[in-house]
Every structure is written in structure tokens, then in C-alpha cells.
Design a protein around this motif. Structure first.
Motif, PDB file in Angstrom:
ATOM      1  N   THR A 134      80.687 -62.876  -8.876  1.00 28.24           N
ATOM      2  CA  THR A 134      79.989 -61.801  -9.563  1.00 28.24           C
ATOM      3  C   THR A 134      78.790 -62.327 -10.339  1.00 28.24           C
ATOM      4  OG1 THR A 134      82.098 -60.637  -9.784  1.00 28.24           O
ATOM      5  CG2 THR A 134      80.268 -59.838 -11.112  1.00 28.24           C
ATOM      6  N   GLY A 135      78.937 -63.514 -10.947  1.00 30.26           N
ATOM      7  CA  GLY A 135      77.818 -64.102 -11.675  1.00 30.26           C
ATOM      8  C   GLY A 135      76.639 -64.391 -10.766  1.00 30.26           C
ATOM      9  N   VAL A 136      76.906 -64.934  -9.583  1.00 28.88           N
ATOM     10  CA  VAL A 136      75.834 -65.210  -8.624  1.00 28.88           C
ATOM     11  C   VAL A 136      75.188 -63.907  -8.160  1.00 28.88           C
ATOM     12  CG1 VAL A 136      75.337 -66.098  -6.313  1.00 28.88           C
ATOM     13  CG2 VAL A 136      76.778 -67.415  -7.873  1.00 28.88           C
ATOM     14  N   LEU A 137      75.999 -62.895  -7.871  1.00 34.71           N
ATOM     15  CA  LEU A 137      75.453 -61.616  -7.426  1.00 34.71           C
ATOM     16  C   LEU A 137      74.569 -60.987  -8.502  1.00 34.71           C
ATOM     17  CD1 LEU A 137      78.574 -60.055  -5.655  1.00 34.71           C
ATOM     18  CD2 LEU A 137      76.488 -60.890  -4.550  1.00 34.71           C
ATOM     19  N   ARG A 138      75.008 -61.056  -9.751  1.00 37.54           N
ATOM     20  CA  ARG A 138      74.209 -60.481 -10.837  1.00 37.54           C
ATOM     21  C   ARG A 138      72.887 -61.221 -11.002  1.00 37.54           C
ATOM     22  NH1 ARG A 138      78.388 -59.173 -15.858  1.00 37.54           N
ATOM     23  NH2 ARG A 138      79.584 -57.535 -14.791  1.00 37.54           N
ATOM     24  N   ALA A 139      72.956 -62.544 -10.919  1.00 40.11           N
ATOM     25  CA  ALA A 139      71.723 -63.326 -11.048  1.00 40.11           C
ATOM     26  C   ALA A 139      70.755 -63.006  -9.918  1.00 40.11           C
ATOM     27  CB  ALA A 139      72.049 -64.813 -11.069  1.00 40.11           C
ATOM     28  N   ALA A 140      71.286 -62.867  -8.696  1.00 40.73           N
ATOM     29  CA  ALA A 140      70.433 -62.543  -7.563  1.00 40.73           C
ATOM     30  C   ALA A 140      69.830 -61.147  -7.701  1.00 40.73           C
ATOM     31  CB  ALA A 140      71.236 -62.644  -6.265  1.00 40.73           C
ATOM     32  N   ALA A 141      70.629 -60.199  -8.195  1.00 39.43           N
ATOM     33  CA  ALA A 141      70.120 -58.839  -8.386  1.00 39.43           C
ATOM     34  C   ALA A 141      69.034 -58.808  -9.446  1.00 39.43           C
ATOM     35  CB  ALA A 141      71.262 -57.899  -8.767  1.00 39.43           C
ATOM     36  N   ALA A 142      69.221 -59.581 -10.516  1.00 40.87           N
ATOM     37  CA  ALA A 142      68.210 -59.634 -11.574  1.00 40.87           C
ATOM     38  C   ALA A 142      66.919 -60.241 -11.049  1.00 40.87           C
ATOM     39  CB  ALA A 142      68.733 -60.437 -12.758  1.00 40.87           C
ATOM     40  N   THR A 143      67.033 -61.271 -10.207  1.00 41.50           N
ATOM     41  CA  THR A 143      65.853 -61.886  -9.613  1.00 41.50           C
ATOM     42  C   THR A 143      65.122 -60.897  -8.720  1.00 41.50           C
ATOM     43  OG1 THR A 143      66.892 -64.061  -9.664  1.00 41.50           O
ATOM     44  CG2 THR A 143      65.042 -63.773  -8.157  1.00 41.50           C
ATOM     45  N   ALA A 144      65.877 -60.167  -7.890  1.00 44.60           N
ATOM     46  CA  ALA A 144      65.259 -59.196  -6.986  1.00 44.60           C
ATOM     47  C   ALA A 144      64.537 -58.096  -7.758  1.00 44.60           C
ATOM     48  CB  ALA A 144      66.325 -58.589  -6.072  1.00 44.60           C
ATOM     49  N   ALA A 145      65.158 -57.634  -8.851  1.00 40.49           N
ATOM     50  CA  ALA A 145      64.521 -56.579  -9.650  1.00 40.49           C
ATOM     51  C   ALA A 145      63.252 -57.080 -10.320  1.00 40.49           C
ATOM     52  CB  ALA A 145      65.502 -56.076 -10.709  1.00 40.49           C
ATOM     53  N   ARG A 146      63.282 -58.348 -10.748  1.00 39.58           N
ATOM     54  CA  ARG A 146      62.133 -58.892 -11.457  1.00 39.58           C
ATOM     55  C   ARG A 146      60.968 -59.168 -10.525  1.00 39.58           C
ATOM     56  NH1 ARG A 146      63.329 -64.494 -13.755  1.00 39.58           N
ATOM     57  NH2 ARG A 146      62.633 -65.043 -11.669  1.00 39.58           N
ATOM     58  N   THR A 147      61.281 -59.577  -9.287  1.00 38.32           N
ATOM     59  CA  THR A 147      60.219 -59.975  -8.359  1.00 38.32           C
ATOM     60  C   THR A 147      59.796 -58.850  -7.426  1.00 38.32           C
ATOM     61  OG1 THR A 147      61.876 -60.824  -6.804  1.00 38.32           O
ATOM     62  CG2 THR A 147      60.952 -62.380  -8.409  1.00 38.32           C
ATOM     63  N   ALA A 148      60.462 -57.684  -7.501  1.00 40.48           N
ATOM     64  CA  ALA A 148      60.084 -56.559  -6.627  1.00 40.48           C
ATOM     65  C   ALA A 148      58.653 -56.119  -6.948  1.00 40.48           C
ATOM     66  CB  ALA A 148      61.044 -55.394  -6.825  1.00 40.48           C
ATOM     67  N   PRO A 149      57.858 -55.829  -5.920  1.00 43.67           N
ATOM     68  CA  PRO A 149      56.479 -55.385  -6.183  1.00 43.67           C
ATOM     69  C   PRO A 149      56.461 -54.071  -6.948  1.00 43.67           C
ATOM     70  CG  PRO A 149      57.071 -55.076  -3.863  1.00 43.67           C
ATOM     71  CD  PRO A 149      58.173 -55.865  -4.492  1.00 43.67           C
ATOM     72  N   ARG A 150      55.600 -54.019  -7.954  1.00 42.50           N
ATOM     73  CA  ARG A 150      55.488 -52.804  -8.744  1.00 42.50           C
ATOM     74  C   ARG A 150      54.451 -51.884  -8.123  1.00 42.50           C
ATOM     75  NH1 ARG A 150      55.450 -55.150 -14.978  1.00 42.50           N
ATOM     76  NH2 ARG A 150      57.469 -56.231 -14.843  1.00 42.50           N
ATOM     77  N   PRO A 151      54.664 -50.567  -8.207  1.00 47.59           N
ATOM     78  CA  PRO A 151      53.676 -49.636  -7.664  1.00 47.59           C
ATOM     79  C   PRO A 151      52.333 -49.780  -8.377  1.00 47.59           C
ATOM     80  CG  PRO A 151      55.299 -48.474  -9.008  1.00 47.59           C
ATOM     81  CD  PRO A 151      55.794 -49.879  -8.850  1.00 47.59           C
ATOM     82  N   ALA A 152      51.291 -49.674  -7.630  1.00 48.27           N
ATOM     83  CA  ALA A 152      49.959 -49.794  -8.206  1.00 48.27           C
ATOM     84  C   ALA A 152      49.687 -48.634  -9.141  1.00 48.27           C
ATOM     85  CB  ALA A 152      48.904 -49.816  -7.101  1.00 48.27           C
ATOM     86  N   PRO A 153      49.043 -48.901 -10.285  1.00 43.15           N
ATOM     87  CA  PRO A 153      48.750 -47.795 -11.198  1.00 43.15           C
ATOM     88  C   PRO A 153      47.800 -46.792 -10.584  1.00 43.15           C
ATOM     89  CG  PRO A 153      47.586 -49.816 -11.829  1.00 43.15           C
ATOM     90  CD  PRO A 153      48.531 -50.197 -10.729  1.00 43.15           C
ATOM     91  N   ALA A 154      48.010 -45.541 -10.904  1.00 38.55           N
ATOM     92  CA  ALA A 154      47.155 -44.483 -10.354  1.00 38.55           C
ATOM     93  C   ALA A 154      45.760 -44.603 -10.925  1.00 38.55           C
ATOM     94  CB  ALA A 154      47.754 -43.112 -10.680  1.00 38.55           C
ATOM     95  N   LEU A 155      44.769 -44.452 -10.073  1.00 33.72           N
ATOM     96  CA  LEU A 155      43.380 -44.488 -10.515  1.00 33.72           C
ATOM     97  C   LEU A 155      43.015 -43.205 -11.257  1.00 33.72           C
ATOM     98  CD1 LEU A 155      41.736 -45.961  -7.301  1.00 33.72           C
ATOM     99  CD2 LEU A 155      42.283 -47.176  -9.419  1.00 33.72           C
TER     100      LEU A 155
END
Length: 237
Positions: free
Chosen positions: A210-231
């Protein structure tokens, strides 16, 4: 590994139910039930890991644990050594998982200034345990147990990279295997020793996974591309 959320929850409940039945069988002295349920625990947890999209190496660590669980039920020094070897292979898988995560995961990092102190603490724990057990272990098991203990301690220390939950799992694994080793050394045992061994072992494997899964999920959430701000003015006709 592609996550399958719909399958993950039933597998988690199945693991919890198997754990309850196994531990209950140990308390009740139902040896046949305990022997049947013990080898089933880690494969179900491995399936849960894969359903969560966890790394194959993590599932491999759990499956090697199943191999050790099965062999240790047979008895005999040679089979015991084979079982210890299976657990050792699982620890290598864990170490590879932790090495791949490195300091880049989403778990709370251990400060560099504390790393040397923690390493020294784990080293002292290893040296003290082996030194105490050594005179009372069967002669043919002393070197294998010492080598295995070194690998186990390295795994427990490496689990710090995946956060506090995984680190707790590493310490619980140390506790479980120390209880086994104290039995080999014919030290006085707690009442129902197999219950305490399995309780700490199952908790260790679950906390590590569970610790490894949580760490991996946190990494994925942090590195996921963020939507570009609306112009400004976008979408206005």
C-alpha cells in the motif's frame, strides 16, 4: 500496468477475509484451514496490486512471499533454506522497486541529514539481532540466516524511500522474521507464536504494498500535465 478499479475493491475485501480466516484458524488451532489459507494470501494481494496499476516487481515480491509461505509449511532444513531464498528474492524485488522510485516519489522524503543516523540505527539493529541469535542457531543455519538478515534489513531501510507506511511495513517484516529466528534458536516464545508471526507478516506485506501504491499515485498526480490556462477572451464570440 493498466489500473482496473472495478476489480481492486473486491480483491481487497477478499484479502481481508482470507487474512481474518487464516488468523482465526491459528487462534482456534484449525491447522488444516491455516495451511490452506496461508499460500492464498499473497497471490490475492498481488492481484490487488496489479488491479491498482502497481508495478509488476511489487506483485513479484508478493508472489515470492507466497513461495516462502508455502515452503515453510513443509518443514525440514533444506526446504526452510529454499523458503528463505524465496523471501530473499522478494526482498530483491522490493529493493528494485524502491530504487526506481528513488527520491522522485510523492512520499514524504527522509531528510538527508537523517539518512546516516537511520542507516546506523538499522545497522545496529541488524548486528545486535544476529549477535544475540548466533550462539543459539543451528550451526548450518547461522551463515544463511545472517546473510538473509542483511538483505531483509536493507529492504526495510530502502522502504523509507516510499514513505512512512512502507517504512512501517519494513519494520514489521523485521519483527516477523525475528520471531521466526527466535523460534529456530529455541528462545522462549509468545503464546500462539504462529499467530503473532503471521499477524506481523501480513501487516508488513500489506503496508509495503500500500505504501508503494500511494507513493506511485502521488507521483502520478504531481507529474500529470496540467490543463493550459484559458486565454483572455477565449470562447467569446
Amino acid at each position: 500496468m493498466t489500473p482496473r478499479p472495478a476489480a481492486a475493491r473486491p480483491l481487497l475485501w477478499a484479502f481481508a477475509a482470507l487474512t481474518a480466516v487464516h488468523l482465526g484458524a491459528l487462534l482456534a488451532g484449525a491447522t488444516a484451514v491455516a495451511h490452506v489459507t496461508k499460500p492464498a494470501l499473497m497471490p490475492v494481494l498481488a492481484c490487488y496490486v496489479l488491479a491498482r496499476g502497481g508495478p509488476a516487481l511489487l506483485a513479484g515480491a508478493l508472489l515470492f512471499g507466497c513461495g516462502g509461505d508455502t515452503l515453510l509449511q513443509i518443514g525440514g532444513d533444506t526446504v526452510f533454506l529454499l523458503g528463505m531464498g524465496s523471501f530473499a528474492a522478494g526482498h530483491v524485488c522490493y529493493l528494485l522497486v524502491f530504487a526506481r522510485q528513488g527520491g522522485q516519489n510523492g512520499a514524504a522524503p527522509v531528510r538527508r541529514g537523517r539518512t546516516a543516523g537511520l542507516a546506523a540505527g538499522y545497522g545496529l539493529l541488524l548486528a545486535g539481532t544476529v549477535a544475540l541469535l548466533w550462539p543459539d542457531l543451528p550451526a548450518e543455519l547461522r551463515i544463511p540466516v545472517a546473510g538473509y538478515s542483511l538483505l531483509l534489513t536493507a529492504m526495510a531501510f530502502g522502504a523509507l524511500r516510499a514513505g512512512l507506511l512502507a517504512a512501517a511495513g519494513g519494520l514489521l517484516f523485521l519483527l516477523s522474521d525475528t520471531l521466526i529466528a527466535s523460534g529456530l534458536a529455541h528462545w522462549p516464545q509468545l503464546p500462539l507464536p504462529q499467530f503473532w508471526i503471521m499477524l506481523s507478516y501480513v501487516a508488513a506485506q500489506f503496508a509495503l504494498a500500500t505504501g508503494v501504491l500511494r507513493a506511485a499515485a502521488a507521483t502520478a498526480a504531481r507529474t500529470a500535465p496540467r490543463p493550459a490556462p484559458a486565454l483572455p477572451g477565449a470562447g467569446v464570440s
